[in-house]
Design an enzyme around this catalytic site. Structure first.
Site, PDB file in Angstrom:
ATOM      1  N   HIS A 111      33.094  45.767  43.011  1.00  0.00           N
ATOM      2  CA  HIS A 111      33.566  44.712  43.917  1.00  0.00           C
ATOM      3  C   HIS A 111      33.656  45.239  45.346  1.00  0.00           C
ATOM      4  O   HIS A 111      33.228  44.564  46.295  1.00  0.00           O
ATOM      5  CB  HIS A 111      34.956  44.215  43.499  1.00  0.00           C
ATOM      6  CG  HIS A 111      34.998  43.517  42.187  1.00  0.00           C
ATOM      7  ND1 HIS A 111      35.925  43.839  41.219  1.00  0.00           N
ATOM      8  CD2 HIS A 111      34.251  42.512  41.676  1.00  0.00           C
ATOM      9  CE1 HIS A 111      35.751  43.047  40.168  1.00  0.00           C
ATOM     10  NE2 HIS A 111      34.732  42.243  40.419  1.00  0.00           N
ATOM     11  N   LYS A 123      41.705  33.017  31.666  1.00  0.00           N
ATOM     12  CA  LYS A 123      41.785  34.437  31.346  1.00  0.00           C
ATOM     13  C   LYS A 123      43.239  34.887  31.408  1.00  0.00           C
ATOM     14  O   LYS A 123      44.010  34.398  32.220  1.00  0.00           O
ATOM     15  CB  LYS A 123      41.004  35.273  32.374  1.00  0.00           C
ATOM     16  CG  LYS A 123      39.515  35.081  32.368  1.00  0.00           C
ATOM     17  CD  LYS A 123      38.903  36.008  33.399  1.00  0.00           C
ATOM     18  CE  LYS A 123      37.409  35.830  33.539  1.00  0.00           C
ATOM     19  NZ  LYS A 123      36.862  36.726  34.574  1.00  0.00           N
ATOM     20  N   ARG A 177      25.277  41.896  38.018  1.00  0.00           N
ATOM     21  CA  ARG A 177      25.150  43.253  37.476  1.00  0.00           C
ATOM     22  C   ARG A 177      23.921  43.371  36.593  1.00  0.00           C
ATOM     23  O   ARG A 177      23.265  44.390  36.556  1.00  0.00           O
ATOM     24  CB  ARG A 177      26.391  43.616  36.661  1.00  0.00           C
ATOM     25  CG  ARG A 177      27.636  43.751  37.468  1.00  0.00           C
ATOM     26  CD  ARG A 177      28.796  43.998  36.537  1.00  0.00           C
ATOM     27  NE  ARG A 177      28.820  42.931  35.528  1.00  0.00           N
ATOM     28  CZ  ARG A 177      29.882  42.226  35.202  1.00  0.00           C
ATOM     29  NH1 ARG A 177      31.037  42.477  35.746  1.00  0.00           N
ATOM     30  NH2 ARG A 177      29.812  41.271  34.307  1.00  0.00           N
ATOM     31  N   SER A 214      35.474  44.255  35.282  1.00  0.00           N
ATOM     32  CA  SER A 214      36.929  44.328  35.224  1.00  0.00           C
ATOM     33  C   SER A 214      37.417  44.394  33.784  1.00  0.00           C
ATOM     34  O   SER A 214      38.364  45.118  33.472  1.00  0.00           O
ATOM     35  CB  SER A 214      37.554  43.120  35.929  1.00  0.00           C
ATOM     36  OG  SER A 214      37.288  43.166  37.303  1.00  0.00           O
TER      37      SER A 214
END
Length: 164
Positions: free
Chosen positions: A18, A42, A91, A129
């Protein structure tokens, strides 16, 4: 007219990937807004306030990066900040389909706001994360994956969970 980019995410926690994207974006745009959002789908390790505080501390040396929190539609936040671009990180190919759908929906909602994609430095293409949280919870070494402040915060969080 300034080119302002919004880089949204939950950043729970903010990883080196990030940071890499935010700093690289700061070299491309007049202003970068790291937009930390609450994601009710989440379960967060850190609350919104702590995620904003960590991001501000980590990015404090970058003069054209601002960290803000937001809720609601991303395009509404972008309009309120006079941002004309959304930055999303990719990614792997597996990220593309979801990000492509988001970009399409955002374009439908706000045709004047563009979405761009950046890939992180190769050292961080595997970092998420979720993986960082899992490794930290199991006592693994995350020192090369997150800023030292994030590492300390995660260690404190999981140590306190064990005590409770």
């Amino acid at each position: 007219m300034q080119n302002i980019v919004v880089y949204p995410g939950t950043f729970d926690p903010m990883t080196c990937g990030h940071n890499d994207l935010a700093i690289r974006a700061s070299q491309l745009f007049d202003k970068v807004i790291v937009a930390v959002t609450e994601n009710t789908r989440k379960k967060s390790v850190f609350d919104l306030e702590q995620r904003v505080k960590l991001a501000r501390s980590i990015l404090s040396q970058q003069i054209n990066i601002e960290v803000l929190s937001f809720s609601g539609l991303l395009v509404d936040f972008c309009k309120s900040q006079k941002a004309n671009v959304v930055l999303r990180g990719l990614r792997a190919v597996s990220d593309f389909e979801y990000e492509f759908q988001l970009a399409g929906m955002n374009r439908r909602l706000a045709p004047d706001i563009e979405t761009i994609f950046l890939t992180p430095a190769q050292d961080y293409t595997f970092v998420s994360s979720t993986l960082v949280r899992e490794v930290a919870e199991l006592g693994g070494d995350i020192s090369t994956l997150v800023h030292p402040e994030v590492q300390d915060a995660l260690q404190n969080h999981f140590e306190n969970q064990i005590k409770d």
